[in-house]
Design an enzyme around this catalytic site. Structure first.
Site, PDB file in Angstrom:
ATOM      1  CG  HIS A  83      -0.413   0.277   2.506  1.00  0.00           C
ATOM      2  ND1 HIS A  83      -0.068  -0.705   3.409  1.00  0.00           N
ATOM      3  CD2 HIS A  83      -0.115   1.455   3.116  1.00  0.00           C
ATOM      4  CE1 HIS A  83       0.398  -0.146   4.514  1.00  0.00           C
ATOM      5  NE2 HIS A  83       0.389   1.157   4.363  1.00  0.00           N
ATOM      6  CG  ASP A 136       0.218  -4.125   2.782  1.00  0.00           C
ATOM      7  OD1 ASP A 136       0.466  -3.670   1.642  1.00  0.00           O
ATOM      8  OD2 ASP A 136       0.052  -3.405   3.787  1.00  0.00           O
ATOM      9  CD  GLN A 230      -0.940   7.938   9.412  1.00  0.00           C
ATOM     10  OE1 GLN A 230      -1.606   7.197  10.115  1.00  0.00           O
ATOM     11  NE2 GLN A 230      -1.205   8.132   8.143  1.00  0.00           N
ATOM     12  N   GLY A 231       3.193   6.658   9.408  1.00  0.00           N
ATOM     13  CA  GLY A 231       4.523   6.873   8.844  1.00  0.00           C
ATOM     14  C   GLY A 231       5.442   5.683   8.963  1.00  0.00           C
ATOM     15  CG  ASP A 232       6.198   3.833  12.372  1.00  0.00           C
ATOM     16  OD1 ASP A 232       7.234   4.454  12.124  1.00  0.00           O
ATOM     17  OD2 ASP A 232       5.574   3.939  13.448  1.00  0.00           O
ATOM     18  CB  SER A 233       3.182   1.925   6.084  1.00  0.00           C
ATOM     19  OG  SER A 233       1.877   1.854   6.569  1.00  0.00           O
TER      20      SER A 233
END
Length: 276
Positions: A83, A136, A230-233
């Site tokens: 993603h 993913d 948030q931002g660690d994906s």
């Protein structure tokens, strides 16, 4: 609502209104210095396989264009979340991103050390389902290779590293509080691999999303306070010196009742990374 842990779409740190890049709800016992909620700074020399995905064209220069994490699994191969390279996160189709790079060997994003390497190719997991986040995974090919000594091996199917109760570490440059306070330096937080039943209870198929144990892994802190955000994906979940997961999705950050969901590396295509 289910949320992915990709970074924001603006050049600064303001968050967009899109679901995949919306701010995480704060909650739990997040430590004030926690990134990857409840974490502490780590040196890149201790974990050279952690890399940042960057596009200054899409995300600006405040944090060197960082918007997701990744993991070096071969000298010219990086695993990240599928993603992360979607138009929902990038704001445009992948082919229109002019400067997709991987930042390696750099703990502090504003620093000038390490290397910024152009991504020459992107391969999505053929089994990836964007609606459910199953499978993913994406594999990035680098224009120039990095040292083989900087890579990490993947835990194969049946490895004890996937066993519930196993201690693990999650790494990233993401939100430190769940409210948009992004880190400028690499951090890591301790979590535990949780039973699949914990995520099945948390994500039974309503608005938060559906947990699929075949391709997903559940990890977090039973008491809250340690988590990806948030931002660690696309960043790594490591146990026993082996890569077991990639930060994928969840609801909120650091909340005991909403563990983090990771892409389970034992479900990744076998040819993508060395396993042991």
């Amino acid at each position: 609502m289910r949320r992915s842990f990709a970074g924001s779409l603006t050049g600064a740190l303001a968050l967009t209104a899109m679901a995949v890049a919306a701010p995480q709800a704060s909650g739990g016992a997040a430590a004030p210095d926690g990134v990857v909620i409840g974490g502490q700074p780590v040196q890149i020399s201790e974990s050279p396989w952690v890399v940042a995905l960057s596009s200054r064209d899409r995300f600006g220069g405040t944090r060197a264009g960082q918007f997701c994490g990744g993991v070096l699994v071969a000298p010219a191969k990086v695993l990240t979340a599928a993603h992360c390279v979607s138009s929902d996160v990038l704001g445009v189709p992948l082919g229109q991103v002019r400067d997709l790079r991987v930042i390696a060997g750099r703990s502090t994003l504003k620093a000038t050390g390490g290397r910024e390497i152009t991504v020459s190719g992107v391969q999505l997991n053929p089994a990836y389902d964007a609606k459910t986040n199953e499978g993913d995974f994406a594999l990035l090919t680098l224009l120039d290779p990095l040292p083989a000594s900087d890579t990490i091996r993947v835990a194969g199917p049946g490895s004890a590293a996937y066993t519930a109760g196993t201690g693990a570490m999650v790494y990233g440059w993401g939100d430190t509080t769940g409210g948009g306070a992004y880190a400028g330096e690499l951090r890591a937080a301790p979590v535990k691999v949780l039973p699949d039943s914990a995520c099945e209870r948390a994500y039974p198929g309503r608005a938060q999303g559906t947990y699929r144990p075949e391709t997903m892994l559940c990890a977090g802190d039973e008491n809250g306070g340690h988590d990806a955000c948030q931002g660690d994906s696309g960043g790594p979940l490591v146990a026993g010196g082996r890569l077991i997961g990639l930060v994928s999705w969840g609801s909120g950050c650091g909340q005991a009742e909403s563990p983090g969901v990771y892409a389970r590396l034992s479900a990744a295509p076998e040819t993508w990374a060395a396993r042991s």
